[in-house]
Enzyme design. Structure first.
Site, PDB file in Angstrom:
ATOM      1  N   ARG A   1       4.908 -11.436  -2.868  1.00 40.17           N
ATOM      2  CA  ARG A   1       3.991 -10.824  -3.824  1.00 40.17           C
ATOM      3  C   ARG A   1       2.580 -11.365  -3.627  1.00 40.17           C
ATOM      4  NH1 ARG A   1       3.178  -6.351  -6.882  1.00 40.17           N
ATOM      5  NH2 ARG A   1       2.956  -6.724  -9.112  1.00 40.17           N
TER       6      ARG A   1
ATOM      7  N   THR B   1       4.626   2.467  -3.973  1.00 41.50           N
ATOM      8  CA  THR B   1       5.544   1.594  -3.259  1.00 41.50           C
ATOM      9  C   THR B   1       6.419   2.376  -2.298  1.00 41.50           C
ATOM     10  OG1 THR B   1       6.956   1.769  -5.202  1.00 41.50           O
ATOM     11  CG2 THR B   1       5.692  -0.223  -5.015  1.00 41.50           C
TER      12      THR B   1
ATOM     13  N   GLN C   1      -3.637  -4.947  -5.966  1.00 39.09           N
ATOM     14  CA  GLN C   1      -2.538  -5.519  -6.742  1.00 39.09           C
ATOM     15  C   GLN C   1      -2.965  -6.289  -7.985  1.00 39.09           C
ATOM     16  OE1 GLN C   1       0.862  -4.616  -7.022  1.00 39.09           O
ATOM     17  NE2 GLN C   1       0.621  -4.769  -4.808  1.00 39.09           N
TER      18      GLN C   1
ATOM     19  N   ASP D   1      -2.231  -5.135 -11.520  1.00 42.82           N
ATOM     20  CA  ASP D   1      -0.910  -5.291 -12.137  1.00 42.82           C
ATOM     21  C   ASP D   1      -0.898  -6.386 -13.184  1.00 42.82           C
ATOM     22  OD1 ASP D   1       0.559  -3.239 -11.182  1.00 42.82           O
ATOM     23  OD2 ASP D   1       1.798  -4.403  -9.822  1.00 42.82           O
TER      24      ASP D   1
ATOM     25  N   SER E   1       7.622  -4.425 -11.310  1.00 40.43           N
ATOM     26  CA  SER E   1       8.859  -3.741 -11.688  1.00 40.43           C
ATOM     27  C   SER E   1       9.769  -3.498 -10.492  1.00 40.43           C
ATOM     28  CB  SER E   1       8.540  -2.391 -12.345  1.00 40.43           C
ATOM     29  OG  SER E   1       7.891  -2.562 -13.566  1.00 40.43           O
TER      30      SER E   1
ATOM     31  N   GLY F   1       8.028   3.685  -7.476  1.00 32.27           N
ATOM     32  CA  GLY F   1       7.843   4.450  -8.699  1.00 32.27           C
ATOM     33  C   GLY F   1       7.167   3.728  -9.839  1.00 32.27           C
ATOM     34  N   GLY F   2       6.435   2.635  -9.587  1.00 30.21           N
ATOM     35  CA  GLY F   2       5.733   1.957 -10.662  1.00 30.21           C
ATOM     36  C   GLY F   2       6.689   1.390 -11.693  1.00 30.21           C
TER      37      GLY F   2
END
Length: 606
Positions: A123, A425, A462, A465, A490, A512-513
């Protein structure tokens, strides 16, 4: 390219592949934030294409683009491991699916070596110079999402290459450089623009009088005609800049990205943006570390399900949803097929699942963030007694809006999170001939990331987020922006096992968030409770709740279902739900794989 790993990429073949296809501790609640619209799908719809499912005996790969899937298959065919295949797939996705993921972003990967399941955390992290005011106006009000996201301000330290290099060091079988050769060949020889890539370029153009992506000179020249229109479907795109970048990475390893000339160029691109500069520094890139975390595993009926721990909320929320559903009779309400073969959901199944999801999303927004900065009560959130109490909140009518619970182990309160979370994603699943498996979800956040391109690839956005506000009424938000912190996600790469035999049964995940959790959850219920195969479960209409309206997939929600849910007190929202599920399922004699008909992914194996 080594003789045992030759891959012929002719233009005709590319076109054929792509175009054809306990008592809790004291706790103080905060008021829920004002009702706001939930974020839409990060990537728009580009149509439906039926997928048959695919079978193989020895190994299988499922990826979001046929060219990427083929690269993974070639690596497995040459004796590579699941990790090797994942690396090759990611490099090709950087080229052919740039709107969704790439080397300028981050990823989470679950890996099973036949004995142990580990979670690899790639990440992105916040720069050391980032602070709580990054996404605020001078008056303290949050910036609009697009203002925050487009440009250098939103760029986090990319993590996917460090993560993949770490995984390869431990589980790779082929040389690192070999894994870049399919993507280099495609970048040099070119690949045809797919219908989905063209559609998303058009959608970006439709956002305003000028494409946000085309404001970047490199992106404008690469993706658009001289007249400013997206290049047509089938146009051969060549990316020599990316080929050069990949050649350096192949020879010098991931260090090439994080130190030296490329790192300097990335920082310059971010900090010198003309209207929205960022704070990324070369030291941030140099100091980035991927992490290995224990996988987060839980039991559901006769199954053992493993996923990513925080900073991802995916596995926590899925475990909570299933832990609540275990107290229901949802297995009774298997969907039926209509006269045209369409899947018809039972209203009670949608009701039960959506109520369980409301509870999970409420807890997710309150309690989950980067565990290196926030004490996340994972054990309490998954405590069987706690989930049994939460399940008692399910009734005949919808609760409409769930409050976060008080899991065991909570010692302080957090304010509710209001991060927009619009990650664009991609997901890939791989099983190899050596008994190893990978489930990996990879992202650059919003579609086209920060809209900044260099070296042939796009940089992420990013940092958006994180919650744009760091506190509510003096109470901090767990997912607030802090230097070096990873934003909550997520993403939910998942591996499913037979609990007694400990045999891998499924590898799956989705883009898909914030809806990823429901996409994967729907599929798990489909295969584990309703006995569908993985392709059938992927094909089911998407549904669920993110602790707002009950969401049903546009074009696949009969009026009878809508009215039945409204009679149960649901506020129903019909929306595009562009999942991109990729799943592999064990069957007698080998593997069966499914790919989402909502996108252009396929599976390949032998």
């Amino acid at each position: 390219m080594p003789k045992n790993c030759q891959t012929i990429f002719t233009i005709a073949a590319l076109c054929s592949l792509l175009l054809g296809c306990a008592s809790p501790e004291p706790f103080r609640y905060q008021a829920l934030p004002p009702k706001v619209a939930l974020p839409p799908a990060p990537e728009g719809s580009s149509g439906w294409q039926d997928k048959p499912g695919w079978r193989a005996k020895n190994f299988m790969v499922a990826a979001a683009n046929p060219l990427a899937a083929d690269a993974g298959r070639q690596i497995l065919r040459a004796g590579g491991s699941a990790v090797d295949a994942a690396i090759a797939i990611q490099m090709v996705l950087t080229l052919v699916e740039p709107q969704s993921s790439g080397i300028g972003g981050g990823a989470f990967m679950l890996h099973d070596d036949g004995k142990t399941v580990l979670a690899y955390d790639g990440r992105e992290t916040a720069p050391q110079a980032a602070d709580a005011a990054l996404f605020l106006h001078p008056d303290g009000k949050p910036l609009p999402f697009v203002t925050a996201a487009v440009g250098g301000r939103s760029v986090g330290v990319p993590g996917v290459l460090r993560m993949l290099a770490l995984a390869h060091q431990q589980h790779g079988k082929l040389p690192w450089a070999t894994l870049f050769e399919p993507a280099i060949a495609l970048a040099e020889q070119g690949f045809p623009i797919s219908p989905r890539l063209h559609t998303l370029l058009q959608q970006d153009l439709a956002l305003g009088s000028q494409s946000l992506l085309a404001q970047d000179g490199f992106a404008r020249e690469y993706f658009y005609t001289s007249a400013g229109a997206p290049k047509a479907v089938g146009t051969i795109l060549k990316n020599p800049l990316l080929a050069t970048t990949l050649r350096h990475l192949a020879r010098q390893g991931a260090d090439y990205f994080y130190t030296g000339a490329l790192a300097s160029a990335i920082v310059q691109k971010v900090r010198q943006h003309p209207t929205n500069p960022g704070v990324l520094a070369e030291a941030d890139l140099r100091q980035y570390q991927a992490k290995i975390r224990p996988a987060l595993c839980h039991d559901y009926r006769q199954y053992r399900i493993c996923g990513m721990p925080p900073p991802s909320s995916g596995a926590v929320a899925l475990a909570q949803i299933l832990g609540v559903l275990e107290h229901t009779d949802i297995a009774r309400y298997r969907p039926e097929q209509g006269n045209a073969g369409e899947w018809l959901l039972h209203p009670q199944a949608v009701h039960l699942y959506s109520e369980a999801a409301r509870l999970a999303y409420a807890d997710r927004g309150q309690h989950v963030a980067d565990p290196d900065f926030v004490r996340v009560p994972v054990a309490g959130l998954l405590d069987k007694n706690y989930l049994a109490r939460r399940a008692q909140l399910l009734g005949e009518r919808s609760m409409v809006k769930a409050n976060p619970g008080v899991p065991p182990g909570v010692s302080m309160s957090w304010a509710p999170d209001r991060s927009p979370e619009l990650p664009s994603t991609s997901h890939l699943s791989v099983v190899d001939q050596f008994g190893q498996a990978v489930s990996m979800t990879t992202t650059i956040e919003a579609a086209w990331g920060s809209k900044l391109m260099l070296g042939g690839f796009l940089l992420n956005n990013q940092l958006t987020d994180f919650s744009f506000v760091s506190q509510e009424n003096g109470v901090p938000v767990a997912n607030r922006l802090e230097p070096g912190k990873r934003p909550r996600s997520s993403m939910a790469p998942t591996l499913v096992y037979d609990r007694e035999q400990k045999t891998l049964l499924f590898a799956l995940g989705s883009p898909g968030g914030s809806a990823i959790i429901n996409y994967v959850g729907k599929t798990l219920v489909g295969v584990l409770d309703w006995g569908l195969d993985v392709q059938q479960a992927i094909n089911l209409p998407n549904f669920g709740s993110r602790n707002g309206p009950t969401e049903l997939e546009k074009g696949r929600a009969p009026e009878a279902l809508i009215e039945a849910l409204r009679a149960r007190g649901h506020s129903v929202n019909i929306i595009d739900q562009t999942s991109g599920l990729q799943g592999i399922q064990r069957e007698a004699g080998g593997w069966f794989a499914g790919a989402d008909p909502r996108r252009e992914g396929v599976a390949m194996g032998e």
